[in-house]
Design a protein around this motif. Structure first.
Motif, PDB file in Angstrom:
ATOM      1  N   SER A 211       0.832  -1.202   0.000  1.00  0.00           N
ATOM      2  CA  SER A 211       0.000   0.000   0.000  1.00  0.00           C
ATOM      3  C   SER A 211       0.866   1.252   0.000  1.00  0.00           C
ATOM      4  O   SER A 211       0.615   2.197  -0.736  1.00  0.00           O
ATOM      5  CB  SER A 211      -0.929  -0.008   1.216  1.00  0.00           C
ATOM      6  N   ARG A 212       1.909   1.252   0.865  1.00  0.00           N
ATOM      7  CA  ARG A 212       2.818   2.404   0.899  1.00  0.00           C
ATOM      8  C   ARG A 212       3.533   2.565  -0.430  1.00  0.00           C
ATOM      9  O   ARG A 212       3.731   3.674  -0.918  1.00  0.00           O
ATOM     10  CB  ARG A 212       3.831   2.241   2.041  1.00  0.00           C
ATOM     11  N   SER A 213       3.927   1.433  -1.026  1.00  0.00           N
ATOM     12  CA  SER A 213       4.619   1.482  -2.311  1.00  0.00           C
ATOM     13  C   SER A 213       3.723   2.075  -3.392  1.00  0.00           C
ATOM     14  O   SER A 213       4.158   2.884  -4.210  1.00  0.00           O
ATOM     15  CB  SER A 213       5.073   0.075  -2.715  1.00  0.00           C
ATOM     16  N   THR A 214       2.436   1.663  -3.392  1.00  0.00           N
ATOM     17  CA  THR A 214       1.489   2.199  -4.359  1.00  0.00           C
ATOM     18  C   THR A 214       1.271   3.690  -4.152  1.00  0.00           C
ATOM     19  O   THR A 214       1.195   4.458  -5.120  1.00  0.00           O
ATOM     20  CB  THR A 214       0.144   1.454  -4.253  1.00  0.00           C
ATOM     21  N   ASP A 215       1.167   4.110  -2.881  1.00  0.00           N
ATOM     22  CA  ASP A 215       1.003   5.531  -2.593  1.00  0.00           C
ATOM     23  C   ASP A 215       2.194   6.332  -3.088  1.00  0.00           C
ATOM     24  O   ASP A 215       2.030   7.413  -3.665  1.00  0.00           O
ATOM     25  CB  ASP A 215       0.824   5.746  -1.090  1.00  0.00           C
ATOM     26  N   MET A 216       3.410   5.828  -2.882  1.00  0.00           N
ATOM     27  CA  MET A 216       4.609   6.511  -3.358  1.00  0.00           C
ATOM     28  C   MET A 216       4.630   6.567  -4.882  1.00  0.00           C
ATOM     29  O   MET A 216       5.063   7.565  -5.470  1.00  0.00           O
ATOM     30  CB  MET A 216       5.861   5.792  -2.831  1.00  0.00           C
ATOM     31  N   GLY A 217       4.167   5.490  -5.517  1.00  0.00           N
ATOM     32  CA  GLY A 217       4.104   5.488  -6.974  1.00  0.00           C
ATOM     33  C   GLY A 217       3.154   6.552  -7.492  1.00  0.00           C
ATOM     34  O   GLY A 217       3.457   7.251  -8.472  1.00  0.00           O
ATOM     35  N   SER A 218       2.001   6.691  -6.846  1.00  0.00           N
ATOM     36  CA  SER A 218       1.044   7.714  -7.247  1.00  0.00           C
ATOM     37  C   SER A 218       1.624   9.115  -7.061  1.00  0.00           C
ATOM     38  O   SER A 218       1.466   9.992  -7.918  1.00  0.00           O
ATOM     39  CB  SER A 218      -0.249   7.577  -6.427  1.00  0.00           C
ATOM     40  N   LEU A 219       2.302   9.328  -5.942  1.00  0.00           N
ATOM     41  CA  LEU A 219       2.919  10.632  -5.690  1.00  0.00           C
ATOM     42  C   LEU A 219       4.024  10.926  -6.691  1.00  0.00           C
ATOM     43  O   LEU A 219       4.203  12.080  -7.108  1.00  0.00           O
ATOM     44  CB  LEU A 219       3.464  10.683  -4.256  1.00  0.00           C
ATOM     45  N   ALA A 220       4.766   9.899  -7.094  1.00  0.00           N
ATOM     46  CA  ALA A 220       5.822  10.091  -8.086  1.00  0.00           C
ATOM     47  C   ALA A 220       5.241  10.529  -9.427  1.00  0.00           C
ATOM     48  O   ALA A 220       5.782  11.421 -10.098  1.00  0.00           O
ATOM     49  CB  ALA A 220       6.629   8.803  -8.256  1.00  0.00           C
ATOM     50  N   VAL A 221       4.121   9.932  -9.830  1.00  0.00           N
ATOM     51  CA  VAL A 221       3.473  10.311 -11.085  1.00  0.00           C
ATOM     52  C   VAL A 221       2.924  11.738 -10.983  1.00  0.00           C
ATOM     53  O   VAL A 221       3.020  12.521 -11.935  1.00  0.00           O
ATOM     54  CB  VAL A 221       2.359   9.313 -11.448  1.00  0.00           C
ATOM     55  N   LEU A 222       2.356  12.082  -9.830  1.00  0.00           N
ATOM     56  CA  LEU A 222       1.876  13.450  -9.636  1.00  0.00           C
ATOM     57  C   LEU A 222       3.025  14.451  -9.710  1.00  0.00           C
ATOM     58  O   LEU A 222       2.877  15.543 -10.272  1.00  0.00           O
ATOM     59  CB  LEU A 222       1.162  13.571  -8.282  1.00  0.00           C
ATOM     60  N   PHE A 223       4.176  14.085  -9.161  1.00  0.00           N
ATOM     61  CA  PHE A 223       5.346  14.955  -9.232  1.00  0.00           C
ATOM     62  C   PHE A 223       5.780  15.143 -10.688  1.00  0.00           C
ATOM     63  O   PHE A 223       6.115  16.254 -11.111  1.00  0.00           O
ATOM     64  CB  PHE A 223       6.492  14.361  -8.411  1.00  0.00           C
ATOM     65  N   ALA A 224       5.760  14.053 -11.461  1.00  0.00           N
ATOM     66  CA  ALA A 224       6.098  14.147 -12.881  1.00  0.00           C
ATOM     67  C   ALA A 224       5.125  15.069 -13.608  1.00  0.00           C
ATOM     68  O   ALA A 224       5.532  15.928 -14.405  1.00  0.00           O
ATOM     69  CB  ALA A 224       6.093  12.755 -13.514  1.00  0.00           C
ATOM     70  N   ALA A 225       3.833  14.924 -13.328  1.00  0.00           N
ATOM     71  CA  ALA A 225       2.825  15.771 -13.967  1.00  0.00           C
ATOM     72  C   ALA A 225       3.008  17.236 -13.576  1.00  0.00           C
ATOM     73  O   ALA A 225       2.789  18.139 -14.387  1.00  0.00           O
ATOM     74  CB  ALA A 225       1.426  15.294 -13.591  1.00  0.00           C
ATOM     75  N   LEU A 226       3.428  17.465 -12.323  1.00  0.00           N
ATOM     76  CA  LEU A 226       3.699  18.830 -11.882  1.00  0.00           C
ATOM     77  C   LEU A 226       4.816  19.445 -12.723  1.00  0.00           C
ATOM     78  O   LEU A 226       4.715  20.587 -13.183  1.00  0.00           O
ATOM     79  CB  LEU A 226       4.086  18.829 -10.397  1.00  0.00           C
ATOM     80  N   LEU A 227       5.881  18.681 -12.945  1.00  0.00           N
ATOM     81  CA  LEU A 227       6.994  19.191 -13.754  1.00  0.00           C
ATOM     82  C   LEU A 227       6.561  19.407 -15.200  1.00  0.00           C
ATOM     83  O   LEU A 227       6.923  20.414 -15.819  1.00  0.00           O
ATOM     84  CB  LEU A 227       8.172  18.218 -13.693  1.00  0.00           C
ATOM     85  N   TRP A 228       5.790  18.468 -15.741  1.00  0.00           N
ATOM     86  CA  TRP A 228       5.324  18.624 -17.124  1.00  0.00           C
ATOM     87  C   TRP A 228       4.417  19.837 -17.269  1.00  0.00           C
ATOM     88  O   TRP A 228       4.380  20.479 -18.326  1.00  0.00           O
ATOM     89  CB  TRP A 228       4.577  17.367 -17.571  1.00  0.00           C
ATOM     90  N   GLY A 229       3.691  20.161 -16.207  1.00  0.00           N
ATOM     91  CA  GLY A 229       2.798  21.313 -16.261  1.00  0.00           C
ATOM     92  C   GLY A 229       3.516  22.642 -16.364  1.00  0.00           C
ATOM     93  O   GLY A 229       2.892  23.667 -16.664  1.00  0.00           O
ATOM     94  N   THR A 230       4.834  22.655 -16.126  1.00  0.00           N
ATOM     95  CA  THR A 230       5.598  23.903 -16.224  1.00  0.00           C
ATOM     96  C   THR A 230       6.072  24.191 -17.650  1.00  0.00           C
ATOM     97  O   THR A 230       6.576  25.283 -17.908  1.00  0.00           O
ATOM     98  CB  THR A 230       6.835  23.853 -15.308  1.00  0.00           C
ATOM     99  N   THR A 231       5.925  23.232 -18.561  1.00  0.00           N
ATOM    100  CA  THR A 231       6.492  23.413 -19.903  1.00  0.00           C
ATOM    101  C   THR A 231       5.840  24.562 -20.665  1.00  0.00           C
ATOM    102  O   THR A 231       6.516  25.306 -21.371  1.00  0.00           O
ATOM    103  CB  THR A 231       6.380  22.119 -20.721  1.00  0.00           C
ATOM    104  N   GLY A 232       4.516  24.711 -20.536  1.00  0.00           N
ATOM    105  CA  GLY A 232       3.841  25.781 -21.255  1.00  0.00           C
ATOM    106  C   GLY A 232       4.307  27.153 -20.805  1.00  0.00           C
ATOM    107  O   GLY A 232       4.559  28.039 -21.628  1.00  0.00           O
ATOM    108  N   THR A 233       4.458  27.343 -19.484  1.00  0.00           N
ATOM    109  CA  THR A 233       4.942  28.621 -18.967  1.00  0.00           C
ATOM    110  C   THR A 233       6.384  28.862 -19.380  1.00  0.00           C
ATOM    111  O   THR A 233       6.766  29.985 -19.744  1.00  0.00           O
ATOM    112  CB  THR A 233       4.830  28.648 -17.431  1.00  0.00           C
ATOM    113  N   ALA A 234       7.208  27.808 -19.343  1.00  0.00           N
ATOM    114  CA  ALA A 234       8.603  27.954 -19.777  1.00  0.00           C
ATOM    115  C   ALA A 234       8.675  28.341 -21.247  1.00  0.00           C
ATOM    116  O   ALA A 234       9.431  29.245 -21.636  1.00  0.00           O
ATOM    117  CB  ALA A 234       9.362  26.651 -19.534  1.00  0.00           C
TER     118      ALA A 234
END
Length: 326
Positions: free
Chosen positions: A12-35
């Motif tokens: 369960s903890r591993s799955t939660d960390m995986g979800s947070l990792a994907v959210l972190f990736a999406a956060l970084l991808w969301g900066t491309t338009g502003t950049a």
């Protein structure tokens, strides 16, 4: 009792960390338009090809020990590697072309909304993952939210186009045909994004290290992008490095969204299904919209804020503790 509880809690903890990792990736991808906003007259294809190409080769370089350690497995799965690399190459070309032809709002919405649907269909066809009711509910909320944001942006920033007769006189496709082509390319981008995510996850399920799987796919694709479109765009559009600002944007796109972002995404794919990972990336337009307001100075109407709230609910459903894996 203690051992049993630990065995249940660890996945369960591993799955939660995986979800947070994907959210972190999406956060970084969301900066491309502003950049990209700070680029001065640079082709989006040049930026995308350079970022994905160099970022992919950096991933392969970092993953070199893992790739060598899994070399036998990778050779046994060479068809998957090549197919995944082809999808990685197609994705940025289709995505940036879609935004160019149909507009940023429509191109982004079509791609992001298509990806989780395509991932779910592909997993049902080629895998054994069962989709839960919460996944369907969160998908509906997420797509509704993205569409509301797109409608708000389209209404606030309408695109002025030449009349159809003038376009025809110049021998160019009409605005309607361009938008239709952009929509088709957005669908292709969403499908290829879902496809390479699923292929990477399939390779991991077969014993390939996460870095080796992502590094091999993006390394092969990166070589193809730089050797092909990347170099040609550098020659035909040298403005990519014409100013310090353009150079900074290009390097940022390579090192942060494309390199660090996809490392995090690959980590997340180790523990969650591709259909869930692509659904979590609905966080990307939420980040992009917030940055557009706070940094670029764009305006979001109430409909857009409502769409952002729906996306937030969608993400909460997906990352809540003990949420069953798809």
């Amino acid at each position: 009792m203690t051992t049993a509880h630990s065995n249940i809690a660890a996945p369960s903890r591993s799955t939660d960390m995986g979800s947070l990792a994907v959210l972190f990736a999406a956060l970084l991808w969301g900066t491309t338009g502003t950049a990209a906003h700070f680029n001065q007259d640079v082709s989006p294809l040049a930026t995308g090809a350079f970022a994905m190409g160099v970022g992919g080769m950096l991933q392969a370089l970092i993953a070199r020990p893992n790739i060598l350690g899994c070399l036998e497995l990778l050779l046994a799965q060479k068809r998957l590697v090549l197919l995944g690399a082809v999808c990685v190459v197609i994705y940025p070309l289709a995505f940036y072309s879609s935004m160019h032809l149909a507009g940023v709002a429509i191109g982004t919405v079509i791609t992001i909304a298509t990806a989780p649907l395509a991932a779910a269909i592909l997993e049902r066809l080629f895998g054994n993952h069962r989709l839960t009711l919460s996944w369907y509910i969160s998908l509906a909320l997420g797509i509704a939210g993205v569409v509301m944001m797109a409608m708000d942006e389209t209404a606030s920033h309408g695109v002025t186009v030449a009349p159809a007769s003038e376009l025809n006189a110049r021998g160019e496709p009409s605005e309607e045909w361009q938008r239709l082509a952009g929509i088709v390319l957005g669908i292709i981008a969403g499908v290829t994004y879902a496809a390479y995510s699923l292929i990477a996850r399939r390779m991991m399920d077969r014993g390939t290290h996460a870095r080796a799987a992502m590094g091999s796919l993006f390394g092969v694709a990166g070589i193809a992008l730089i050797a092909g479109l990347g170099l040609s765009m550098l020659f035909s559009d040298p403005r990519l490095f014409a100013t310090l600002g353009n150079t900074s944007v290009a390097l940022y796109m390579v090192l942060v969204p494309m390199f660090l972002g996809y490392l995090a995404f690959g980590y997340g794919l180790k523990t969650i299904a591709a259909s869930k990972a692509t659904l979590l990336t609905l966080f990307e337009p939420l980040v992009a919209a917030l940055l557009a307001v706070t940094i670029v100075g764009e305006h979001i109407a109430p409909l857009g804020w409502l769409g952002m709230a729906l996306i937030a609910v969608c993400l909460v459903i997906q990352v809540k503790p003990n949420n069953r894996e798809l």
